[in-house]
Design a protein around this motif. Structure first.
Motif, PDB file in Angstrom:
ATOM      1  N   GLY A 139      45.795  36.637  38.287  1.00 18.33           N
ATOM      2  CA  GLY A 139      46.049  37.060  37.146  1.00 18.33           C
ATOM      3  C   GLY A 139      45.807  38.424  36.752  1.00 18.33           C
ATOM      4  O   GLY A 139      45.764  38.931  35.553  1.00 18.33           O
ATOM      5  N   TYR A 197      50.969  43.936  31.626  1.00 20.36           N
ATOM      6  CA  TYR A 197      49.528  44.101  31.831  1.00 20.36           C
ATOM      7  C   TYR A 197      49.196  44.362  33.205  1.00 20.36           C
ATOM      8  O   TYR A 197      49.609  44.006  34.124  1.00 20.36           O
ATOM      9  CB  TYR A 197      48.931  42.395  31.499  1.00 20.36           C
ATOM     10  N   GLN A 198      48.029  45.183  33.180  1.00 22.17           N
ATOM     11  CA  GLN A 198      47.513  45.679  34.518  1.00 22.17           C
ATOM     12  C   GLN A 198      45.792  45.612  34.207  1.00 22.17           C
ATOM     13  O   GLN A 198      45.465  46.505  33.283  1.00 22.17           O
ATOM     14  CB  GLN A 198      48.069  47.165  35.086  1.00 22.17           C
ATOM     15  N   SER A 208      39.903  37.987  29.161  1.00 21.97           N
ATOM     16  CA  SER A 208      41.059  37.907  28.515  1.00 21.97           C
ATOM     17  C   SER A 208      41.188  38.933  27.507  1.00 21.97           C
ATOM     18  O   SER A 208      40.371  39.403  27.134  1.00 21.97           O
ATOM     19  CB  SER A 208      41.113  36.454  27.896  1.00 21.97           C
ATOM     20  N   CYS A 261      41.702  46.024  30.502  1.00 24.28           N
ATOM     21  CA  CYS A 261      43.408  45.970  30.627  1.00 24.28           C
ATOM     22  C   CYS A 261      44.116  46.850  30.182  1.00 24.28           C
ATOM     23  O   CYS A 261      43.856  47.326  28.775  1.00 24.28           O
ATOM     24  CB  CYS A 261      43.530  44.560  30.355  1.00 24.28           C
ATOM     25  N   THR A 270      59.077  43.977  25.647  1.00 19.31           N
ATOM     26  CA  THR A 270      58.166  43.031  26.520  1.00 19.31           C
ATOM     27  C   THR A 270      56.826  43.736  26.750  1.00 19.31           C
ATOM     28  O   THR A 270      56.724  45.008  27.034  1.00 19.31           O
ATOM     29  CB  THR A 270      58.815  42.943  27.784  1.00 19.31           C
ATOM     30  N   ASP A 282      46.473  40.591  42.624  1.00 18.59           N
ATOM     31  CA  ASP A 282      46.247  39.267  43.198  1.00 18.59           C
ATOM     32  C   ASP A 282      46.017  39.250  44.446  1.00 18.59           C
ATOM     33  O   ASP A 282      46.767  39.836  45.613  1.00 18.59           O
ATOM     34  CB  ASP A 282      47.330  38.415  42.759  1.00 18.59           C
ATOM     35  N   ALA A 335      48.107  40.808  36.504  1.00 16.31           N
ATOM     36  CA  ALA A 335      49.332  41.364  35.721  1.00 16.31           C
ATOM     37  C   ALA A 335      49.567  40.367  34.706  1.00 16.31           C
ATOM     38  O   ALA A 335      50.579  40.349  34.120  1.00 16.31           O
ATOM     39  CB  ALA A 335      50.410  41.536  36.552  1.00 16.31           C
ATOM     40  N   THR A 336      48.372  39.648  33.865  1.00 15.19           N
ATOM     41  CA  THR A 336      48.601  38.461  32.932  1.00 15.19           C
ATOM     42  C   THR A 336      47.648  38.981  31.905  1.00 15.19           C
ATOM     43  O   THR A 336      46.550  39.765  32.064  1.00 15.19           O
ATOM     44  CB  THR A 336      48.242  37.114  33.441  1.00 15.19           C
ATOM     45  N   PRO A 337      47.726  38.223  30.742  1.00 11.28           N
ATOM     46  CA  PRO A 337      46.594  38.401  29.897  1.00 11.28           C
ATOM     47  C   PRO A 337      45.095  38.052  30.191  1.00 11.28           C
ATOM     48  O   PRO A 337      44.356  38.252  29.449  1.00 11.28           O
ATOM     49  CB  PRO A 337      47.092  37.713  28.660  1.00 11.28           C
ATOM     50  N   SER A 338      45.110  37.335  31.166  1.00 12.30           N
ATOM     51  CA  SER A 338      43.854  36.719  31.549  1.00 12.30           C
ATOM     52  C   SER A 338      43.388  37.074  33.108  1.00 12.30           C
ATOM     53  O   SER A 338      44.333  36.700  34.093  1.00 12.30           O
ATOM     54  CB  SER A 338      43.489  35.123  31.322  1.00 12.30           C
TER      55      SER A 338
END
Length: 711
Positions: free
Chosen positions: A509, A492-493, A481, A530, A489, A503, A511-514
């Protein structure tokens, strides 16, 4: 002298032999996950340089390492010995070398290697199939590595060649930033880099520690220029192979002359002697002359460094056969190579030279071999990407984060620059934290102690970086994380080894913080980071390694046994040795039924099961279930054969059985000479004789009458 601990998982011992010979040995526990083998370079270069082993020891002590498939860990160097044979005119070693995963010299000669999977290798490591694949699919063959560039060649240069490529202004050079060393990896998981510069007719390109330069002339230059563009990816493929093993994920390798190769093979030295090694190493066919010697050896439990003093009245030295014999019989090694000998032979343990080099002091040599313990990764948060900084004192900008790396330029105080993006920014090594900066048009790494921030940047910043994690293989779930802030905006990668993830059910996840990795296994090992992008630009998080707990393995299986209930002790034991992560628990079973301690059985929850007062009902198959933090596994079955009066296996003890015993009388060592007579040895003394008859008769019952209790 007994073995003495000199570091985590590493021990030292001096052998005093009657020849006379003094032999100095360090050994590293192969099962200790914090220990590893690496190689060293004189003055950090492979282009013709020499330095004492103690100098190389100090150069790589506390230096950046890649053990664990993530840059940022550091070497705690515990032991070092000199390395390969070398050309005394050019100071270049004769064999191959791999350092911290980087293939830095290639040659089809014997070598010893150590992989990221903790495998030891002895054999001919032949460099082959090297190629670069561009993002558009075009592939170019690489003709050499860290060698002078020829006509229509594509040569790959690494930082170990020097601070720059030393090429002229002809041709094309492409600077590629690598997310991991350009190493020998599976074809479906290549070492990937990003093109940072395409330099036409310039030459002498600077090579940062985590970059390679692809340098081409002639038609190779035309192809390289046409397909490499700034920001595009390039995949590097290499192979080190021989007829016995692969060198996938080679972490370290050094050349030499093969002494032992599993199972115990003495290599005829004649062919290897023709390689023109330094004469002082006394490389001659077969046994060789008596001289000081250095060897690197291993077996299933240990890696050994061996240095034998010579050319003195208190230590004569050895020839190749004697050195091989010492490795085999005194150390139990199964594989070994001889490194350079003579005055080059030296062993350093924790900074101290342990032997007496025959030159009277340490000789300057081109390379060495190291035993290391991994130190933890630590990064500073003093600066952020894009911050403006100023030098507060005179300092040296280097090609990598550490004083062991080569100089880019000397900087005076009050020079202004910018902190650049890098997953290792602020990394601690060689007693300082290091930042990748651009200052006065020069790019490199500068110590934090010589920098101060004068203005903050406006790129995304991190309040939380991913952290190292260890999970169970196959069943474990890993989570990395970040917590970032920026303008507008945030996107994330997540990446593994610099390659974008998507995914797919296994990775979630991305492309998300986790990032979540479900059902982790060996292909997932490595470094994760990340990239966060806001309305202004991008910044990369620090990287973190994914580790797996050790699999549960039964290393020593239980052995089948005979139980002598009539005239023997009436006691039988089965034992195993197992390894795994965390505390091990044991449960012995007969067939598939769990056993419990009850006086008849003891040790049912330990590595050793004992059965006392055995009788025919104990005959059968036994195994042990071993459970650890993550896994449960089972040993192989071992068969218990109970010796009673039922010699023909029909469930009774009658005259048919007695006839069998009579036919076997006089047999010596029936297990070897007459297997059909093994059950007639009722007292287990290795002979079938008249003393077995009373024991047999004690359980004689008659035809079709079950054996009485206790039989």
């Amino acid at each position: 002298m007994a073995w003495t601990s000199v570091g985590t998982g590493i021990e030292y011992r001096k052998f005093t032999l009657p020849d006379p010979n003094n032999v100095f040995v360090t050994r590293m526990d192969r099962h200790n996950l914090q220990c590893y083998i690496d190689t060293s370079l004189a003055n950090g270069r492979c282009d013709g340089s020499v330095e004492r082993v103690s100098g190389q020891f100090n150069r790589y002590e506390d230096a950046l390492a890649y053990w664990g498939e993530d840059w940022g860990y550091r070497n705690d160097v515990v032991a070092a010995v000199n390395g390969d044979y070398w050309n005394t005119s050019t100071y270049i070693v004769l064999g191959p070398q791999v350092q911290s995963g980087w293939v830095i010299k290639t040659y089809g000669s014997p070598s010893i290697g150590w992989t990221l999977d903790r495998q030891g290798i002895v054999g001919y490591g032949t460099w082959s199939d090297a190629r670069a694949r561009h993002a558009n699919g075009v592939t170019q063959w690489i003709n050499g590595i860290n060698v002078a560039r020829g006509s229509s060649d594509l040569i790959m240069y690494t930082n170990q060649y020097g601070a720059a490529t030393k090429t002229d202004s002809t041709g094309v050079e492409v600077l590629v930033e690598m997310a991991r060393p350009a190493m020998v990896v599976p074809s479906n998981d290549p070492a990937r880099g990003i093109v940072r510069q395409v330099r036409v007719s310039l030459g002498n390109t600077q090579v940062p520690f985590d970059h390679v330069v692809l340098s081409a002339t002639g038609s190779a230059a035309t192809t390289l220029q046409a397909n490499a563009t700034v920001g595009s990816t390039i995949d590097i493929y290499q192979n080190l192979s021989n007829t016995y093993q692969t060198w996938l994920k080679s972490y370290a390798a050094v050349g030499g002359l093969t002494l032992l190769q599993s199972p115990y093979v003495y290599l005829n030295e004649k062919a290897a002697a023709g390689e023109g090694a330094a004469l002082d190493g006394d490389v001659v066919p077969m046994g060789g002359v008596i001289a000081p010697r250095t060897a690197v050896a291993f077996n299933k439990d240990y890696v050994y460094f061996v240095v034998n003093d010579g050319r003195s009245s208190i230590s004569l030295g050895m020839d190749f056969t004697q050195l091989a014999d010492f490795c085999r019989y005194n150390l139990g090694a199964t594989d070994a190579i001889s490194c350079d000998g003579g005055g080059s032979s030296a062993m350093v343990v924790n900074g101290t030279v342990m032997n007496v080099p025959s030159d009277g002091s340490e000789r300057f040599v081109p390379n060495g071999v190291l035993m290391c313990v991994r130190r933890p990764k630590s990064q500073s948060t003093a600066f952020n990407v894009g911050d403006t900084v100023r030098t507060t004192s005179s300092t040296t900008m280097r090609t990598g984060p550490g004083s062991n790396y080569l100089s880019v330029i000397s900087l005076t105080s009050n020079r202004t620059g910018t902190v650049l993006d890098h997953s290792l920014r602020g990394i601690y090594a060689k007693g300082a934290n290091w930042w990748r900066c651009t200052i006065d048009g020069n790019t490199g790494w500068v110590s934090q102690s010589a920098l101060t921030r004068t203005a903050g940047g406006n790129l995304p910043t991190f309040s939380q970086h991913p952290v190292e994690t260890t999970v169970c293989p196959t069943t474990g779930t890993a989570v990395f994380s970040v917590n970032a802030s920026g303008t507008g905006t945030l996107l994330y990668q997540w990446q593994r080894h610099g390659v974008n993830l998507t995914d797919n059910g296994h990775f979630l996840g991305t492309a998300t913080p986790s990032l979540t990795i479900v059902g982790t296994n060996d292909p997932d090992l490595g470094s994760y980071r990340c990239i966060v992008t806001d309305n202004i630009g991008s910044a990369t998080s620090y990287s973190a390694a994914l580790f797996l707990y050790k699999h549960t393995v039964v290393n020593v299986q239980p052995q089948s046994a005979y139980g002598y209930m009539l005239g023997g002790s009436g006691i039988v034991s089965f034992g195993i040795q197992a390894s795994g992560e965390g505390a091990l628990s044991y449960r012995w079973q007969k067939g598939t039924t769990n056993l419990a301690d009850d006086g008849h059985y003891s040790g049912t929850g330990t590595p050793t099961l004992t059965i006392s007062g055995i009788d025919s009902r104990d005959a059968g198959q036994y195994r042990c279930r071993v459970s650890t933090t993550c896994e449960t596994t089972y040993s192989e079955y071992a068969t218990l054969t109970v010796v009673s009066s039922d010699l023909d296996g029909d469930g009774d003890g009658d005259l048919d059985d007695f006839a069998r015993l009579q036919n076997c009388l006089g047999t010596i060592d029936p297990k070897t000479n007459a297997p059909d007579c093994v059950l007639s040895d009722t007292n287990g003394d290795g002979k079938v004789e008249t003393t077995d008859v009373p024991f047999f008769r004690s359980c004689l019952a008659g035809p079709e009458i079950p054996l009485p209790p206790g039989c």
